[in-house]
Write a protein that holds these residues in place. Sequence first.
Motif, PDB file in Angstrom:
ATOM      1  N   UNK A 186      -0.690 -59.617  58.853  1.00 23.47           N
ATOM      2  CA  UNK A 186       0.119 -60.694  59.389  1.00 23.47           C
ATOM      3  C   UNK A 186       1.368 -60.070  59.783  1.00 23.47           C
ATOM      4  N   UNK A 187       1.966 -59.035  59.089  1.00 21.72           N
ATOM      5  CA  UNK A 187       3.161 -58.458  59.593  1.00 21.72           C
ATOM      6  C   UNK A 187       3.117 -57.536  61.022  1.00 21.72           C
ATOM      7  N   UNK A 188       1.805 -57.078  61.166  1.00 21.46           N
ATOM      8  CA  UNK A 188       1.498 -56.462  62.388  1.00 21.46           C
ATOM      9  C   UNK A 188       1.523 -57.362  63.521  1.00 21.46           C
ATOM     10  N   UNK A 189       0.962 -58.511  63.177  1.00 12.42           N
ATOM     11  CA  UNK A 189       0.733 -59.703  64.308  1.00 12.42           C
ATOM     12  C   UNK A 189       2.153 -60.306  64.469  1.00 12.42           C
ATOM     13  N   UNK A 190       3.092 -60.383  63.866  1.00 15.69           N
ATOM     14  CA  UNK A 190       4.344 -61.154  64.195  1.00 15.69           C
ATOM     15  C   UNK A 190       5.492 -60.254  64.463  1.00 15.69           C
ATOM     16  N   UNK A 191       5.273 -58.886  64.077  1.00 11.60           N
ATOM     17  CA  UNK A 191       6.182 -57.874  64.200  1.00 11.60           C
ATOM     18  C   UNK A 191       7.041 -57.582  63.112  1.00 11.60           C
ATOM     19  N   UNK A 192       7.603 -56.451  63.018  1.00 11.53           N
ATOM     20  CA  UNK A 192       8.353 -55.946  61.849  1.00 11.53           C
ATOM     21  C   UNK A 192       9.685 -56.639  61.549  1.00 11.53           C
ATOM     22  N   UNK A 193      10.276 -57.150  62.920  1.00  9.50           N
ATOM     23  CA  UNK A 193      11.433 -57.956  62.451  1.00  9.50           C
ATOM     24  C   UNK A 193      11.580 -59.216  61.801  1.00  9.50           C
ATOM     25  N   UNK A 194      10.364 -59.765  61.380  1.00 19.31           N
ATOM     26  CA  UNK A 194      10.234 -61.030  60.893  1.00 19.31           C
ATOM     27  C   UNK A 194       9.973 -60.676  59.408  1.00 19.31           C
ATOM     28  N   UNK A 195      11.079 -61.650  58.638  1.00 18.16           N
ATOM     29  CA  UNK A 195      11.003 -61.394  57.194  1.00 18.16           C
ATOM     30  C   UNK A 195       9.658 -62.280  56.719  1.00 18.16           C
ATOM     31  N   UNK A 196       8.583 -61.522  55.894  1.00 20.07           N
ATOM     32  CA  UNK A 196       7.439 -62.344  55.417  1.00 20.07           C
ATOM     33  C   UNK A 196       7.776 -62.413  53.828  1.00 20.07           C
ATOM     34  N   UNK A 197       7.866 -63.944  53.571  1.00 20.56           N
ATOM     35  CA  UNK A 197       7.991 -64.415  52.223  1.00 20.56           C
ATOM     36  C   UNK A 197       6.680 -65.082  51.553  1.00 20.56           C
ATOM     37  N   UNK A 198       6.472 -65.135  50.360  1.00 13.06           N
ATOM     38  CA  UNK A 198       5.614 -65.852  49.673  1.00 13.06           C
ATOM     39  C   UNK A 198       6.033 -66.384  48.527  1.00 13.06           C
ATOM     40  N   UNK A 199       5.347 -67.277  47.879  1.00  9.88           N
ATOM     41  CA  UNK A 199       5.770 -68.056  46.782  1.00  9.88           C
ATOM     42  C   UNK A 199       5.672 -67.099  45.686  1.00  9.88           C
ATOM     43  N   UNK A 200       4.814 -66.266  45.498  1.00  9.53           N
ATOM     44  CA  UNK A 200       4.382 -65.576  44.287  1.00  9.53           C
ATOM     45  C   UNK A 200       5.487 -65.003  43.276  1.00  9.53           C
ATOM     46  N   UNK A 201       6.406 -64.214  43.966  1.00 12.78           N
ATOM     47  CA  UNK A 201       7.250 -63.761  43.101  1.00 12.78           C
ATOM     48  C   UNK A 201       8.457 -64.878  42.457  1.00 12.78           C
ATOM     49  N   UNK A 202       8.844 -65.715  43.228  1.00  6.73           N
ATOM     50  CA  UNK A 202       9.293 -66.817  42.950  1.00  6.73           C
ATOM     51  C   UNK A 202       8.749 -67.628  41.588  1.00  6.73           C
ATOM     52  N   UNK A 203       7.580 -68.040  42.133  1.00  2.00           N
ATOM     53  CA  UNK A 203       7.030 -68.705  41.110  1.00  2.00           C
ATOM     54  C   UNK A 203       6.723 -67.939  39.532  1.00  2.00           C
ATOM     55  N   UNK A 204       6.506 -66.573  39.554  1.00  7.57           N
ATOM     56  CA  UNK A 204       6.497 -65.988  38.399  1.00  7.57           C
ATOM     57  C   UNK A 204       7.918 -66.129  37.650  1.00  7.57           C
ATOM     58  N   UNK A 205       8.790 -66.033  38.386  1.00  7.43           N
ATOM     59  CA  UNK A 205      10.207 -66.028  37.875  1.00  7.43           C
ATOM     60  C   UNK A 205      10.512 -67.348  37.256  1.00  7.43           C
ATOM     61  N   UNK A 206      10.044 -68.286  37.953  1.00  2.00           N
ATOM     62  CA  UNK A 206      10.220 -69.691  37.523  1.00  2.00           C
ATOM     63  C   UNK A 206       9.353 -69.921  36.223  1.00  2.00           C
ATOM     64  N   UNK A 207       8.132 -69.331  36.309  1.00  5.23           N
ATOM     65  CA  UNK A 207       7.391 -69.619  35.100  1.00  5.23           C
ATOM     66  C   UNK A 207       8.004 -68.699  33.595  1.00  5.23           C
ATOM     67  N   UNK A 208       8.626 -67.550  33.895  1.00  8.15           N
ATOM     68  CA  UNK A 208       9.483 -67.010  32.986  1.00  8.15           C
ATOM     69  C   UNK A 208      10.546 -67.762  32.515  1.00  8.15           C
ATOM     70  N   UNK A 209      11.366 -68.611  33.413  1.00 13.27           N
ATOM     71  CA  UNK A 209      12.351 -69.346  33.057  1.00 13.27           C
ATOM     72  C   UNK A 209      11.895 -70.472  32.155  1.00 13.27           C
ATOM     73  N   UNK A 210      10.947 -71.134  32.481  1.00 10.78           N
ATOM     74  CA  UNK A 210      10.543 -72.443  31.740  1.00 10.78           C
ATOM     75  C   UNK A 210       9.686 -71.744  30.328  1.00 10.78           C
ATOM     76  N   UNK A 211       9.341 -70.627  30.169  1.00 22.29           N
ATOM     77  CA  UNK A 211       8.957 -70.063  29.071  1.00 22.29           C
ATOM     78  C   UNK A 211      10.039 -69.921  27.881  1.00 22.29           C
ATOM     79  N   UNK A 212      11.203 -69.460  28.651  1.00 21.97           N
ATOM     80  CA  UNK A 212      12.387 -69.104  27.602  1.00 21.97           C
ATOM     81  C   UNK A 212      13.156 -70.352  27.450  1.00 21.97           C
ATOM     82  N   UNK A 213      13.066 -71.356  28.479  1.00 22.07           N
ATOM     83  CA  UNK A 213      13.666 -72.865  28.082  1.00 22.07           C
ATOM     84  C   UNK A 213      12.920 -73.634  27.093  1.00 22.07           C
ATOM     85  N   UNK A 214      11.657 -73.350  27.068  1.00 19.86           N
ATOM     86  CA  UNK A 214      10.813 -74.272  26.062  1.00 19.86           C
ATOM     87  C   UNK A 214      10.805 -73.405  24.881  1.00 19.86           C
TER      88      UNK A 214
END
Length: 265
Positions: free
Chosen positions: A193-221
């Motif tokens: 996908x990066x090759x198709x859209x070009x290196x100048x585009x920031x590519x983001x996914x939800x995976x990292x943020x979801x893992x961080x959110x999971x950790x926050x909820x575990x701690x909070x609960x």
Amino acid sequence: MNAPIGVIDSGVGGLTVVKEMLHYLPNEEIYYIGDTARCPYGPRTPQEVVKFTWQMADKLVEMGIKMLVIACNTATCVALESLQKHSKIPVIGVINAGAQAAIKATETHDIAVIATAGTVKSAAYENAIASLYSSSNITSLACPPLVPLVESGEYMGDFAFDLVKTSLQPLKKARFDTLILGCTHYPIIKDLIQKAVGEQVHIVSSATETAKQTLEILKFQGIERTAKESPHHKFFATGSLPIFKEIATNWLPLEQVDAARVTLK
């Protein structure tokens, strides 16, 4: 609390979320179900997706999970609200996490989203991004061929890149500096996908943020795992195991993938 965290997806895509969870939550135990027999979810009706998502959730609740992560954008769109309302355990999805990641990455607030037809039709990313920054300019594109490409395991080589390039062709006319991978299958082919859209585009996914959110909820609960022994992760698929296990073994930083078939009803 030493019970496992449940993760569900339409197929192998949710393994991209599991990979980040293994990094951010190394002491937690993960039970994963991929509904490979009925994948992809994108073209299915909302009613079907809700039914299938609940079946996976119920199966993992029977196994004693303490929290559920819906690692599927399509399922998050249509089933998250009902699961959060009726479940006795914390339930999170991946849409808001992806939107947050994009807002952090973009400089121009011109954002593109590629996803399944179901996710695009729901306008879930548009709504999530608008709630964070109302002036964002969002371009969404459904890419139906990409999930089957990943599920087949045939995502190496010229054919795969040609398919990705053709699928993303409509974005050539759009202006964006950030691209959201609005399906958890897509990070597996991020390089294409990066090759198709070009290196100048920031590519983001939800995976990292979801893992961080999971950790926050575990701690909070107050339900983090306290056991000293190493966690034993379990993976289940509703369809054929060989391709699922091969992708999981290649993608995840585990010496061995404990995978088995599961029947949902």
